[in-house]
Design an enzyme around this catalytic site. Structure first.
Site, PDB file in Angstrom:
ATOM      1  N   GLU A   1      -0.692  -8.713   4.879  1.00  0.00           N
ATOM      2  CA  GLU A   1      -0.408  -8.823   6.318  1.00  0.00           C
ATOM      3  C   GLU A   1      -1.679  -8.812   7.157  1.00  0.00           C
ATOM      4  OE1 GLU A   1      -0.495  -6.141   4.676  1.00  0.00           O
ATOM      5  OE2 GLU A   1      -0.589  -4.324   5.898  1.00  0.00           O
TER       6      GLU A   1
ATOM      7  N   HIS B   1      -3.449  -5.808   1.070  1.00  0.00           N
ATOM      8  CA  HIS B   1      -2.715  -6.012   2.327  1.00  0.00           C
ATOM      9  C   HIS B   1      -2.620  -7.483   2.737  1.00  0.00           C
ATOM     10  CE1 HIS B   1      -2.350  -1.776   3.785  1.00  0.00           C
ATOM     11  NE2 HIS B   1      -3.335  -1.607   2.912  1.00  0.00           N
TER      12      HIS B   1
ATOM     13  N   CYS C   1       0.836  -1.201   0.000  1.00  0.00           N
ATOM     14  CA  CYS C   1       0.000   0.000   0.000  1.00  0.00           C
ATOM     15  C   CYS C   1       0.876   1.258   0.000  1.00  0.00           C
ATOM     16  CB  CYS C   1      -0.984  -0.039   1.165  1.00  0.00           C
ATOM     17  SG  CYS C   1      -2.364   1.115   0.966  1.00  0.00           S
TER      18      CYS C   1
END
Lengths: 226, 82
Positions: free
Chosen positions: A198, A196, A87
Site C-alpha cells: 500500500e 507494504h 505487516c
C-alpha cells in the site's frame, strides 16, 4: 457499483489511511471498519493494515486477534471472504490461525526500513492474480518483528502446496525462514505479507507502483466470483 | 486469593535474538562463561479461592489461548506456594 473493501482500524494502526488510499486508487470504495464493532458492514473484502495494534503488549497481534470485528472476519474468511493482512495485519492473521506460522523479532534485533525486492511466487490468490508468476517487484518494508517462522513440517507443507506468496530477493531483511515474505491459506482468499504494497501505489510517494496489483487483484477476483 | 504462575518460553529450536544480545552483553561486563541465554515471560495470575486442578486446567487453557502462542512458544503452569 464499485466493490467495497473494508480497512480495519485498531488502536495503534498507522497504515489504515494508506490502505484506504490504495483501495481508492484501484477503483474500489474503501470502507472504514472499527476494531470494536461487531460488524463488517457488508464489505466484499477486508484489509488488515500495518501498525501496532493495542501496542502489541503481549505478542504482535495477539490481543487484536480477539477484537470483536475479528470474530466476524474469521467467520467470513472461512466462507471465502478475501482478507489481506499487511505487516501487523499479517501478524494478526497468524495469531488468529487463519495463516500458518508466526512472526518473531528480527534476527539482527533492529527495526528495518528499506525498499525491498520481492518475487511473487503464487498468483492464484484473491490478492495476487494481477501479477505474472515469478514477477519481481519493489515495495517498502518496515518492521521490527518480521521474521517468519514455523516448524520444519509446516515450512515443507508451505513449499509443497505452493502456499508461499512472496519471497525476499537479494536481502533477507529479518531472518525469515526460507526467505518467506508472505503466505496464503489453501483457498487463496487469505494472504499475509510483511512488506507494504500500500506504500507503493503512486510514483510521488513510493519507490514504484508495484504494490497496486494487490488491490486490483481483489477486484478481479470479486468480479470473477459475482 | 491464590497465585498461579505461567512461564512462557520461545521454543528451543527458534532463535532468540534478545538472549543472544544478552550473552554478548554479559561477556562484555565480565560475566564470562555464559554460553546461552534465553529470555522468557512470566505471568502471575491472582485467582479467587484455592488453586485446584480445575483452576490449573482453566489457566492452562487461558495460556494456550492468549498468554502463549503454541506455534512458537512453550509454557508451564503452576500454583505458587506460600
Amino acid at each position: 457499483m464499485p466493490a467495497r473493501v473494508g480497512v480495519v482500524t485498531f488502536p495503534g494502526s498507522l497504515d489504515d489511511a494508506d490502505a484506504r488510499r490504495a483501495v481508492r486508487l484501484a477503483d474500489a470504495e474503501p470502507v472504514r471498519l472499527w476494531h470494536a464493532d461487531d460488524d463488517l458492514r457488508g464489505v466484499d473484502a477486508v484489509v488488515l493494515p500495518g501498525g501496532f495494534s493495542y501496542g502489541d503488549y503481549l505478542r504482535c497481534g495477539a490481543i487484536a486477534r480477539y477484537a470483536p470485528v475479528m470474530t466476524r472476519l474469521i467467520d467470513g474468511a472461512s466462507r471465502g471472504l478475501p482478507v489481506l493482512g499487511i505487516c501487523n495485519g499479517f501478524q494478526v492473521l497468524c495469531e488468529a490461525h487463519l495463516l500458518p506460522g508466526a512472526l518473531v523479532r528480527n534476527d539482527h534485533q533492529h527495526f528495518v526500513c528499506r525498499d525491498q525486492r520481492l518475487r511473487i511466487e503464487s498468483t492464484d490468490t484473491a490478492w495476487t492474480s494481477a501479477y505474472e508468476p515469478g514477477q519481481e517487484i519493489v515495495v517498502p518494508l518496515k518492521n521490527g518483528e518480521g521474521g517468519f517462522v514455523a516448524d520444519a513440517a509446516t515450512l515443507d507443507r508451505l513449499e509443497g502446496e505452493r502456499l508461499v506468496v512472496a519471497r525476499y530477493l537479494e536481502v533477507n531483511p529479518n531472518g525469515s525462514a526460507r526467505d518467506i515474505a508472505g503466505v496464503r491459506n489453501e483457498a487463496g482468499n487469505v494472504v499475509g505479507l510483511m512488506p507494504h504494497p500500500e506504500h507503493a501505489v503512486e510514483e510521488l510517494t513510493g519507490p514504484s507502483t508495484d504494490g497496486l496489483p494487490f488491490f486490483t487483484s481483489v477486484l478481479r477476483s470479486l468480479v470473477g466470483a459475482a | 486469593m491464590s497465585r498461579v504462575v505461567v512461564d512462557v518460553m520461545l521454543k528451543p529450536e527458534l532463535l532468540d535474538p534478545q538472549g543472544q544480545a544478552l550473552v554478548k552483553a554479559l561477556d562484555r561486563l565480565g560475566y564470562t562463561g555464559v554460553t546461552s541465554v534465553r529470555q522468557g515471560k512470566r505471568f502471575e495470575l491472582e485467582v479467587e479461592g484455592a488453586v485446584d486442578d480445575a483452576v490449573l486446567a482453566r489457566v492452562r487453557d487461558a495460556a494456550d489461548t492468549l498468554l502463549a502462542n503454541p506455534v512458537i512458544e512453550d509454557f508451564t503452569v503452576r500454583a505458587e506456594v506460600g
